[in-house]
Design a protein around this motif. Structure first.
Motif: not given
Length: 297
Positions: A174-187
């Protein structure tokens, strides 16, 4: 029959689970917390342990051994212990089911309660789900009589080891998905990361000798989706903060469990690309954007 339930730890998740029990007129609830003033008119712990039919341990994994040790002298042999902690004990490397197994007597009923249970949503009466995992199916007969709320689903698993592992892994990933949101990688990228994370989680559980399919249940897939996409999840928040600022304000269970998981894998994480990138970012202070986005190449 009244069931007397004691929550040890009076934090958000304990109060949230209490909400799911309130519609059960056969349940009487009390709380105990080691933090002075957190529980009004708190009774002595020994008295509460003797009183309780069910004890729900709502504490972080790093406090679990101490907490169980404090209640053992007064623990009745038929009292059911339920742990909601998801972690690995630092000193021993034990999963939570192994820790309970080591400390408790052979005939003491216990289980793990794990699944999509975001505390804020439960507290608002918005429902959730969990799996009660125990080698002893008999204790589940009592547990299902407690959780009769139609918007809180509880199912049974005979695989506490797989559930314990799933709970740890979903926090880490789940930390990885948080990183993805922090980098604004998109859905779209988050969808791909979700799929890949589940594959890695199943492979890790299998590598460690347990049932990979348990990951697809509430403790794994279900809780991973809830935790990885929730703005209230500490694991998600930590990943997001790392991506945006390079630091975080509060450690999470996923952060605390990552070093022990890497050690259990004998530091061989290259076969699990997302886990390997999390190891580099969280434990070895690698540059977040460059390291994480290399997954996409």
């Amino acid at each position: 029959m009244n069931y007397k339930i004691l929550f040890i730890g009076a934090g958000n998740i304990a109060k949230a689970i209490e909400v799911t029990l309130k519609n059960n007129k056969d349940v009487v609830i009390d709380f105990w917390d080691k933090e002075d003033g957190k529980v009004d008119n708190q009774k002595p712990l020994n008295d509460l342990v003797i009183w309780a039919d069910v004890i729900i341990l709502c504490i972080n994994s790093w406090f679990m051994r101490e907490a169980i040790g404090s209640i053992l002298p007064k623990l009745k042999k038929d009292t059911i212990l339920i742990s909601v902690a998801k972690g690995i004990e630092d000193a021993t490397g034990l999963w939570m089911d192994e820790l309970l197994e080591e400390i408790l007597s052979n005939d003491q009923p216990y289980g793990l309660l794990s699944g999509p249970m975001i505390a804020k949503e439960l507290s608002e009466g918005r429902g959730g789900a969990a799996v009660y995992a125990s080698k002893d199916g008999k204790s589940y007969e009592t547990v299902k009589k407690l959780f009769i709320n139609p918007i809180f689903k509880v199912e049974y698993s005979s695989d506490p080891s797989g559930v314990a592992m799933s709970g740890v892994l979903k926090n880490i990933y789940a930390m990885g998905l948080g990183i993805a949101d922090g980098l604004d990688l998109g859905s779209n990228i988050k969808g791909w990361l979700t799929m890949q994370s589940i594959k890695e989680m199943m492979s890790i559980v299998q590598k460690l000798g347990e049932r990979a399919e348990t990951v697809l249940g509430p403790a794994g897939f279900g809780d991973f989706i809830a935790t990885g996409f929730s703005p209230y999840s500490r694991n998600h928040i930590l990943g997001q903060e790392l991506a945006q600022t390079g630091k975080f304000t509060e450690k999470s269970e996923g952060y605390s469990s990552l070093p022990a998981l890497v050690k259990k894998l004998n530091f061989k994480t290259n076969d699990f690309p997302i886990l390997h990138k999390l190891r580099l970012i969280v434990l070895e202070n690698a540059q977040v954007k460059e390291t994480f986005e290399s997954l996409l190449k």
